[in-house]
Design a protein around this motif. Structure first.
Motif, mmCIF file in Angstrom:
data_model
loop_
_atom_site.group_PDB
_atom_site.id
_atom_site.type_symbol
_atom_site.label_atom_id
_atom_site.label_comp_id
_atom_site.label_asym_id
_atom_site.label_seq_id
_atom_site.Cartn_x
_atom_site.Cartn_y
_atom_site.Cartn_z
ATOM 1 N N HIS A 1 0.863 -1.196 0.000
ATOM 2 C CA HIS A 1 0.000 0.000 0.000
ATOM 3 C C HIS A 1 0.898 1.244 0.000
ATOM 4 N N ASP B 1 2.657 2.998 3.080
ATOM 5 C CA ASP B 1 1.679 4.082 2.943
ATOM 6 C C ASP B 1 2.337 5.463 2.846
ATOM 7 N N HIS C 1 1.311 5.375 -2.110
ATOM 8 C CA HIS C 1 0.753 6.361 -3.050
ATOM 9 C C HIS C 1 1.905 7.013 -3.807
ATOM 10 N N HIS D 1 -9.107 2.178 1.315
ATOM 11 C CA HIS D 1 -8.796 2.423 2.726
ATOM 12 C C HIS D 1 -9.983 2.007 3.588
ATOM 13 N N HIS E 1 -5.010 -0.136 6.450
ATOM 14 C CA HIS E 1 -5.200 0.285 7.850
ATOM 15 C C HIS E 1 -5.995 -0.674 8.734
HETATM 16 ZN ZN LIG Z 1 -3.095 5.190 1.895
#
Ligand SMILES: [Zn+2]
Length: 427
Positions: free
Chosen positions: A69, A314, A71, A224, A263
């Motif tokens: 995960h 993340d 970005h 998420h 998460h």
């Molecule tokens: Zn994220």
């Protein structure tokens, strides 16, 4: 063909944790695949010419690290001072992602992001790009050029975000379908259908994402889930007739064994049980959870319920692309929950465990014969405190624990993708 002589370490099985360490080993790579690993002495007795090997005996060779995960555009906002999640999204993330409407900017950034992964020894990642189709296309093109095994997706967002980042249900669905046709299964690439989260997607958009996955069942889904209390409250306000957050995704066909939920910090017992029953995957993002003050995952409870939990940076909520540093944060989060995550267990999560979570364990995740040769060579910088500390380690577990506690990108001496060296540190 390449033969590399080094110390070799990999995890053979995660169910009952089993790993193999060769103090003096050789890995043979042919046509981008691992042909075999052997003990150097045994290899020599069987006719292997050790003088033909690349000599990396001062390094630890491991399989390429996997991030479940992350970005890509958020390398622009990593380390931005802010309040918690929703504040951070409004103040930093959305304005930064807006710049990706420029495909040239997006292309340059995709290369910088992939360079960052390679420097950190991460050879596979599951990536949220932005809501721009062209930016997502450029990301895939950059990964394809490097022959990396990457999963990515165009973010779907049709409300409660700046207008220049929003698509609409129909447009987002069509753009995703085009990207799937162009990139999913091309080279080593895969597509993840990517609704950012239930707050920024209307019921129509979540339904369209579910439809897409039905039409292309071997794609992944990423989103998420249950990161922040304010976010959870908003979801219950926006979806008042649905019992809980996870059930929102389930209602629209987004809770599957191909779904990776970032998460999962504040799930109810009912949600944990639903997640485990349907095989949804959890991406544990300790660095981000600490940075944004989101909360502490209960790894033990999730695992005991039967949920599969992987590990992820993340970035940019997370503060480093280094999976070793991420594992160090995971250790600290687990300590606060009364569980002392062992070094080998942590290492297993970032390699074979994450490969299993993504359903890619027949291809990557360890040094087994026939797997793709994504490899990383580790060596602390000479004269560094980490080098000194590792010099005193009495076991491979102790060495690994030093790495996960002290490491950053400088630990990685060389990264190999598909059998080819793509990054090398200059000492
Ligand atoms: Zn994220």
């Amino acid at each position: 063909m390449r033969a590399i002589r080094a110390r070799l370490l990999h995890v053979e099985s995660t169910g009952t944790l089993r790993w193999k360490y060769l103090e003096d080993g050789v890995i043979i790579v042919e046509s981008g695949l691992i042909k075999e690993i052997v003990d150097a002495g045994q290899g020599q007795r069987d006719g292997l010419d050790l003088s033909q090997c690349e000599d990396r005996r001062d390094m630890l060779l491991i399989p390429g690290l996997i991030d479940t995960h992350v970005h890509s555009p958020q390398i622009d906002v990593i380390a931005s001072y802010s309040g918690q999640l929703l504040d951070w999204l409004d103040k930093y993330t959305f304005p930064a992602e807006s710049r990706y409407s420029d495909p040239f900017y997006a292309e340059q950034s995709a290369h910088d992001f992939l360079d960052g992964l390679i420097a950190a020894g991460t050879t596979t990642a599951m990536v949220y790009v932005t809501s721009h189709e062209a930016a997502t296309d450029r990301f895939f093109a950059a990964a394809y050029q490097r022959q990396m095994r990457m999963i990515g997706g165009k973010v779907l967002m049709d409300r409660l975000a700046p207008a220049n980042l929003c698509d609409d249900a129909k447009g987002g669905e069509e753009a995703s379908a085009r990207l799937i046709k162009d990139w999913h299964g091309k080279g080593r690439l895969g597509y993840a259908i990517t609704p950012r989260f239930a707050v920024t997607s209307s019921p129509e958009q979540l339904a369209s994402a579910g439809r897409l996955h039905k039409a292309y069942p071997d794609t992944w889904i990423q989103t998420h889930l249950s990161e922040n209390h304010e976010e959870i409250r908003k979801v219950s306000e926006l979806y008042p007739d649905i019992t809980d957050y996870l059930s929102v995704y389930d209602r629209f066909g987004l809770l599957t064994e191909r779904s990776v939920f970032g998460h999962c910090l504040h799930l109810s017992e009912a949600e944990i049980s639903l997640l485990a029953t349907k095989g949804g995957r959890v991406a544990f993002c300790p660095s981000s959870n600490l940075f944004l003050g989101s909360g502490l995952i209960d790894l033990k409870v999730l695992r005991e319920a039967g949920a599969m939990v992987g590990i992820a940076s993340d970035v940019g909520g997370g503060t480093s692309l280094s999976m070793f540093r991420t594992l160090g944060d995971a250790f600290k989060v687990c300590q606060l929950r009364g569980y002392s995550l062992s070094a080998m267990e942590a290492f297993a999560m970032a390699t074979l465990g994450n490969a299993e979570l993504l359903g890619l364990d027949s291809l990557i995740g360890n040094l087994a014969k026939g797997k793709e040769a994504d490899l990383v060579l580790l060596k602390p910088k000479p004269e560094s405190i980490m080098a000194r500390r590792v010099g005193l380690a009495r076991s491979i577990e102790e060495e690994l624990f030093v790495y996960m506690t002290m490491a950053d990108e400088t630990l990685v001496a060389e990264t190999i993708v598909n059998g080819v060296t793509v990054g090398r540190r200059n000492d």
